[in-house]
Scaffold this active site. Structure first.
Site, PDB file in Angstrom:
ATOM      1  N   ASP A   9      -5.332 -69.104 -35.460  1.00 44.22           N
ATOM      2  CA  ASP A   9      -5.431 -69.060 -36.907  1.00 44.22           C
ATOM      3  C   ASP A   9      -6.687 -68.256 -37.254  1.00 44.22           C
ATOM      4  O   ASP A   9      -7.616 -68.159 -36.449  1.00 44.22           O
ATOM      5  CB  ASP A   9      -5.513 -70.487 -37.445  1.00 44.22           C
ATOM      6  CG  ASP A   9      -5.801 -70.528 -38.928  1.00 44.22           C
ATOM      7  OD1 ASP A   9      -5.012 -69.966 -39.693  1.00 44.22           O
ATOM      8  OD2 ASP A   9      -6.837 -71.110 -39.307  1.00 44.22           O
ATOM      9  N   ALA A  10      -6.733 -67.711 -38.460  1.00 47.68           N
ATOM     10  CA  ALA A  10      -7.866 -66.860 -38.831  1.00 47.68           C
ATOM     11  C   ALA A  10      -8.919 -67.603 -39.640  1.00 47.68           C
ATOM     12  O   ALA A  10     -10.044 -67.827 -39.178  1.00 47.68           O
ATOM     13  CB  ALA A  10      -7.367 -65.641 -39.602  1.00 47.68           C
ATOM     14  N   ARG A  45     -11.583 -74.038 -50.563  1.00 46.30           N
ATOM     15  CA  ARG A  45     -10.727 -74.082 -49.379  1.00 46.30           C
ATOM     16  C   ARG A  45      -9.595 -75.096 -49.553  1.00 46.30           C
ATOM     17  O   ARG A  45      -8.434 -74.820 -49.208  1.00 46.30           O
ATOM     18  CB  ARG A  45     -11.564 -74.436 -48.157  1.00 46.30           C
ATOM     19  CG  ARG A  45     -10.781 -74.554 -46.862  1.00 46.30           C
ATOM     20  CD  ARG A  45     -10.064 -73.289 -46.503  1.00 46.30           C
ATOM     21  NE  ARG A  45      -9.490 -73.355 -45.176  1.00 46.30           N
ATOM     22  CZ  ARG A  45      -8.612 -72.485 -44.701  1.00 46.30           C
ATOM     23  NH1 ARG A  45      -8.194 -71.477 -45.443  1.00 46.30           N
ATOM     24  NH2 ARG A  45      -8.145 -72.603 -43.463  1.00 46.30           N
ATOM     25  N   ASN A 122      -1.920 -67.192 -42.468  1.00 47.03           N
ATOM     26  CA  ASN A 122      -1.400 -67.117 -43.831  1.00 47.03           C
ATOM     27  C   ASN A 122      -1.910 -65.878 -44.557  1.00 47.03           C
ATOM     28  O   ASN A 122      -1.347 -65.482 -45.580  1.00 47.03           O
ATOM     29  CB  ASN A 122      -1.838 -68.353 -44.635  1.00 47.03           C
ATOM     30  CG  ASN A 122      -0.986 -69.578 -44.374  1.00 47.03           C
ATOM     31  OD1 ASN A 122       0.143 -69.487 -43.928  1.00 47.03           O
ATOM     32  ND2 ASN A 122      -1.545 -70.744 -44.666  1.00 47.03           N
TER      33      ASN A 122
END
Length: 225
Positions: A9-10, A45, A122
């Site tokens: 994931d980033a 977030r 995403n």
């Protein structure tokens, strides 16, 4: 089967999502931010992720840059900081988030061991491209995969399908690493081997699957593989 492909994931995993608010808070042009930036970063977030889930459930997809802006607008209003200049500054910083300190060496170690490496995020392609270039990690990644190619956010199975489609590997040949417990759980339920990077020491999410491993940061990933 042995692991051949390590996928990350980033945002929040490789890239520090709190860094934009922390950096802007140092600027004397935004005195109201200094005392509240941790709360703003947390709200930003949280809302960013909530909006991805709600849009996926409602089948109302938009790209991640839109939900990033929407989440920020909610967070700014919650802190009484509806300042267009501050908003623009935070968004500009978000496009160039730094990696966590251990990331470059960790990725280099995986590549030295002959493993394929990738991002599965995403994030929209232009966001991811800007972040990867800014961080200088492009040469350590074999692919940067975005949900935009399937039009739905994680943890939908169509997103995890992208890894096998791109690399031609079986699910159990993939190690998927995320700082989001729900993402690591979703990937485990899909069939990947998974690591949850639990930097905050949060409780385990009560979901249909659980991560296979939990680490405090990314440094031990190569040895675990």
């Amino acid at each position: 089967m042995p692991i051949t492909t390590c996928v990350f994931d980033a945002y929040g995993t490789l890239f520090d999502v709190n860094a934009a608010a922390a950096e802007a808070a140092k600027d004397p042009a935004y005195p109201g931010l200094a005392a509240v930036w941790p709360a703003l970063a947390s709200d930003w977030r949280r809302k960013q992720l909530e909006y991805t889930w709600l849009r996926a459930v409602a089948d109302r997809h938009c790209d991640f840059w839109q939900v990033t802006q929407d989440g920020l607008d909610w967070a700014l209003e919650a802190q009484g900081l509806e300042d267009p200049a501050l908003r623009a500054r935070l968004l500009a910083l978000y496009r160039h988030l730094p990696t966590y300190p251990e990331v470059p060496a960790m990725l280099a170690s995986l590549k030295a061991r002959g493993l394929a490496t990738a991002i599965l995020s995403n994030g929209s392609p232009d966001m991811l491209g800007a972040a990867v270039a800014s961080a200088g990690i492009a040469k350590q990644l074999d692919a940067v995969l975005s949900v935009e190619s399937v039009g739905i956010f994680k943890p939908h199975a169509r997103v995890y399908d992208l890894v096998g489609t791109h690399f031609g590997c079986a699910a159990d040949q993939v190690l998927f690493v995320s700082a989001n417990g729900w993402d690591a759980a979703g990937a485990a339920g899909y069939g990947f081997r998974t690591i949850w990077v639990n930097r905050a020491g949060a409780p385990l999410d009560r979901l249909y699957a659980q991560p296979h491993h939990t680490l405090p940061d990314l440094a031990p990933v190569p040895e675990l593989v």
